[in-house]
Design an enzyme around this catalytic site. Sequence first.
Site, mmCIF file in Angstrom:
data_model
loop_
_atom_site.group_PDB
_atom_site.id
_atom_site.type_symbol
_atom_site.label_atom_id
_atom_site.label_comp_id
_atom_site.label_asym_id
_atom_site.label_seq_id
_atom_site.Cartn_x
_atom_site.Cartn_y
_atom_site.Cartn_z
ATOM 1 N N GLU A 110 0.837 -1.205 0.000
ATOM 2 C CA GLU A 110 0.000 0.000 0.000
ATOM 3 C C GLU A 110 0.871 1.254 0.000
ATOM 4 O O GLU A 110 2.020 1.214 0.440
ATOM 5 C CB GLU A 110 -0.869 0.029 1.271
ATOM 6 C CG GLU A 110 -2.278 -0.474 1.075
ATOM 7 C CD GLU A 110 -3.151 0.464 0.228
ATOM 8 O OE1 GLU A 110 -2.631 1.316 -0.498
ATOM 9 O OE2 GLU A 110 -4.383 0.305 0.312
ATOM 10 N N ASP A 111 0.293 2.348 -0.456
ATOM 11 C CA ASP A 111 1.017 3.619 -0.384
ATOM 12 C C ASP A 111 0.868 4.254 0.997
ATOM 13 O O ASP A 111 1.814 4.823 1.527
ATOM 14 C CB ASP A 111 0.542 4.588 -1.473
ATOM 15 C CG ASP A 111 -0.965 4.768 -1.491
ATOM 16 O OD1 ASP A 111 -1.690 3.882 -0.987
ATOM 17 O OD2 ASP A 111 -1.443 5.788 -2.005
ATOM 18 N N ASP A 151 -4.139 5.161 6.727
ATOM 19 C CA ASP A 151 -4.657 6.368 7.365
ATOM 20 C C ASP A 151 -5.549 5.914 8.527
ATOM 21 O O ASP A 151 -5.047 5.517 9.581
ATOM 22 C CB ASP A 151 -5.432 7.129 6.276
ATOM 23 C CG ASP A 151 -5.758 8.557 6.648
ATOM 24 O OD1 ASP A 151 -6.022 8.809 7.826
ATOM 25 O OD2 ASP A 151 -5.759 9.424 5.770
ATOM 26 N N PHE A 193 -1.633 16.560 4.231
ATOM 27 C CA PHE A 193 -2.133 16.103 2.936
ATOM 28 C C PHE A 193 -0.957 15.880 1.995
ATOM 29 O O PHE A 193 -0.389 16.833 1.476
ATOM 30 C CB PHE A 193 -3.108 17.128 2.356
ATOM 31 C CG PHE A 193 -4.023 16.549 1.330
ATOM 32 C CD1 PHE A 193 -3.538 15.716 0.328
ATOM 33 C CD2 PHE A 193 -5.378 16.810 1.380
ATOM 34 C CE1 PHE A 193 -4.379 15.151 -0.609
ATOM 35 C CE2 PHE A 193 -6.237 16.253 0.437
ATOM 36 C CZ PHE A 193 -5.735 15.433 -0.565
ATOM 37 N N ARG A 209 0.221 12.142 -9.084
ATOM 38 C CA ARG A 209 0.711 10.767 -8.862
ATOM 39 C C ARG A 209 2.102 10.563 -9.450
ATOM 40 O O ARG A 209 2.869 9.739 -8.965
ATOM 41 C CB ARG A 209 -0.253 9.751 -9.499
ATOM 42 C CG ARG A 209 -1.596 9.634 -8.797
ATOM 43 C CD ARG A 209 -2.286 8.363 -9.254
ATOM 44 N NE ARG A 209 -3.715 8.308 -8.982
ATOM 45 C CZ ARG A 209 -4.261 7.864 -7.858
ATOM 46 N NH1 ARG A 209 -3.500 7.451 -6.863
ATOM 47 N NH2 ARG A 209 -5.570 7.828 -7.721
HETATM 48 C C1 PRP Z 1 -5.791 5.209 -0.068
HETATM 49 C C2 PRP Z 1 -4.743 4.168 0.260
HETATM 50 C C3 PRP Z 1 -5.517 3.141 1.032
HETATM 51 C C4 PRP Z 1 -6.548 3.952 1.763
HETATM 52 C C5 PRP Z 1 -6.062 4.179 3.153
HETATM 53 O O1 PRP Z 1 -6.456 4.850 -1.226
HETATM 54 O O2 PRP Z 1 -4.157 3.638 -0.896
HETATM 55 O O3 PRP Z 1 -6.116 2.180 0.192
HETATM 56 O O4 PRP Z 1 -6.671 5.198 1.076
HETATM 57 O O5 PRP Z 1 -7.025 4.883 3.893
HETATM 58 P P1 PRP Z 1 -7.663 4.303 5.241
HETATM 59 O O6 PRP Z 1 -6.547 3.762 6.056
HETATM 60 O O7 PRP Z 1 -8.276 5.551 5.867
HETATM 61 O O8 PRP Z 1 -8.695 3.296 4.888
HETATM 62 P P2 PRP Z 1 -7.408 5.838 -2.057
HETATM 63 O O9 PRP Z 1 -8.843 5.611 -1.643
HETATM 64 O O10 PRP Z 1 -6.902 7.252 -1.946
HETATM 65 O O11 PRP Z 1 -7.276 5.294 -3.560
HETATM 66 P P3 PRP Z 1 -6.023 5.350 -4.599
HETATM 67 O O12 PRP Z 1 -4.962 4.419 -4.068
HETATM 68 O O13 PRP Z 1 -6.580 4.844 -5.900
HETATM 69 O O14 PRP Z 1 -5.546 6.791 -4.682
#
Ligand code: PRP
Length: 178
Positions: free
Chosen positions: A98-99, A102, A151, A164
């Site tokens: 994962e990136d 949160d 952010f 990105r």
């Molecule tokens: C981001 C990230 C996780 C999630 C984390 O994805 O890649 O999947 O949010 O958030 P959380 O811990 O509050 O659940 P995002 O919905 O931004 O999609 P993306 O990777 O396509 O940008």
Amino acid sequence: MYEDLKKILITKEEIDKRIKELAAELDRDYEGKRPLMVAILKGSVMFYADLLRAMTIPLELDFMAISSYGNKTKSSGEVKMIKDLDRSIEGRHLIIVEDIVDSGYTLSYLKRMLYSRHPESVKICTLLDKFECRETPLQPDYKGFDIGNEFVVGYGLDYAEKYRNLPEIGILKEEVYR
Ligand code: PRP
């Protein structure tokens, strides 16, 4: 894109160095296990590609795309599957890449869902951990950097699908998203 940034939080060199360390750790822990490296699209793509290139053990790739149902901070944290894994994961060692973690709702849900398919193990490797924002007990098993409640964009992370492709991770100016 740089004019929209308040500052660069993590440079390309810092990312590269940390990825090499994480790759060495994963190489050690998964020697002989042929892990299935699961990218969660789209934010993880840069990290995923660089991490896997830095690993030297045999491994396999697969991809999942998900989207949050409405407000993802609501307690269910239920997510909608856009693209599922290609093959069975029964008996396999999974590493979810994962990136960012949160609130932790997305990964808590994913972990539960994947464990119902009887893999041998499921671990989480995230580049960034916004630990102050956690609303679940979820902890990543491997992480690149702890960051504060800011952010961040770049190196896969977006705001409205932009930024990105920045090679660094930067903090977005408030006026851009307010
Ligand atoms: C981001 C990230 C996780 C999630 C984390 O994805 O890649 O999947 O949010 O958030 P959380 O811990 O509050 O659940 P995002 O919905 O931004 O999609 P993306 O990777 O396509 O940008």
